[in-house]
Scaffold this active site. Structure first.
Site, short mmCIF file in Angstrom:
data_model
loop_
_atom_site.label_atom_id
_atom_site.label_comp_id
_atom_site.label_asym_id
_atom_site.label_seq_id
_atom_site.Cartn_x
_atom_site.Cartn_y
_atom_site.Cartn_z
N CYS A 119 -40.68 11.22 8.87
CA CYS A 119 -40.88 10.39 7.68
C CYS A 119 -39.73 9.41 7.49
O CYS A 119 -39.95 8.26 7.11
CB CYS A 119 -41.07 11.28 6.46
SG CYS A 119 -42.59 12.25 6.54
N GLU A 126 -45.30 11.34 2.62
CA GLU A 126 -44.66 10.03 2.78
C GLU A 126 -45.46 9.14 3.73
O GLU A 126 -45.69 7.96 3.43
CB GLU A 126 -43.24 10.19 3.36
CG GLU A 126 -42.32 11.02 2.50
CD GLU A 126 -42.23 12.47 2.91
OE1 GLU A 126 -41.12 13.03 2.87
OE2 GLU A 126 -43.27 13.07 3.28
N CYS A 147 -38.32 14.27 6.21
CA CYS A 147 -37.96 14.83 7.52
C CYS A 147 -37.66 13.68 8.48
O CYS A 147 -37.75 12.51 8.11
CB CYS A 147 -39.11 15.69 8.05
SG CYS A 147 -40.57 14.71 8.50
N HIS A 172 -47.96 13.98 6.46
CA HIS A 172 -47.00 14.27 5.40
C HIS A 172 -47.25 13.28 4.26
O HIS A 172 -47.76 12.17 4.47
CB HIS A 172 -45.58 14.08 5.91
CG HIS A 172 -45.12 15.12 6.87
ND1 HIS A 172 -43.80 15.39 7.09
CD2 HIS A 172 -45.81 15.97 7.67
CE1 HIS A 172 -43.68 16.35 7.99
NE2 HIS A 172 -44.89 16.72 8.36
#
Length: 161
Positions: free
Chosen positions: A86, A55, A83, A53
């Site tokens: 993260c 992040e 999410c 992801h």
């Protein structure tokens, strides 16, 4: 333009890169002392990595740049609400604060579904605030998924003929 908008525009530029790779268009930047020290975009499909992801990748790059895992004093700007994975990484990295654009009403863990980044049960909190350039961030995501659904419908129709 405020500094926060400048940082979010940098995150949006990363999201555009993700979209160009047919990745969900999410971008993130890590800022320290008013300077962007790391930037990344979603690469789950490209890297065949469920943890890739924006992040997570931005936090990894910031750690490498600083030479340590502790990102105390750094701020994270991301185009979509983090999410659960993260949000956990944000807390564990000791990020000072998070600003995000689009809210994630299904999986958001920085204030919408859960507030993991600011949970008093943890030994570190990274206050998160959404809505920074929300329209621009949400529009990119909405359009991406609209096009994806249209393509899937078209592929199904072609398969039926």
């Amino acid at each position: 333009m405020t500094d926060e908008e400048k940082y979010m525009k940098a995150a949006l530029a990363e999201a555009v890169k993700a979209e160009g790779k047919s990745e969900v268009p999410v971008g993130a930047v890590v800022v320290l002392d008013g300077k962007v020290i790391a930037r990344a975009h979603n690469e789950r499909t490209t890297k065949c990595d469920p943890t890739a992801h924006a992040e997570i990748l931005a936090l990894r790059k910031a750690g490498k740049k600083l030479g340590h895992w502790n990102l105390e004093g750094c701020e994270l700007y991301v185009t979509k609400e983090p999410c659960v994975m993260c949000a956990g990484a944000i807390v564990l990295s000791r990020i000072k604060r998070v600003r995000y654009g689009a809210y994630d009403r299904r999986f958001g863990c920085a204030g919408t579904v859960k507030s993991l980044t600011d949970d008093p049960a943890f030994n570190h909190r990274a206050p998160a605030e959404g809505g920074l350039m929300e329209c621009e961030c949400a529009k990119m995501l909405t359009e991406f998924f609209r096009v994806r659904r249209e393509r899937a419908k078209e592929a199904t129709r072609r398969g039926e003929e």
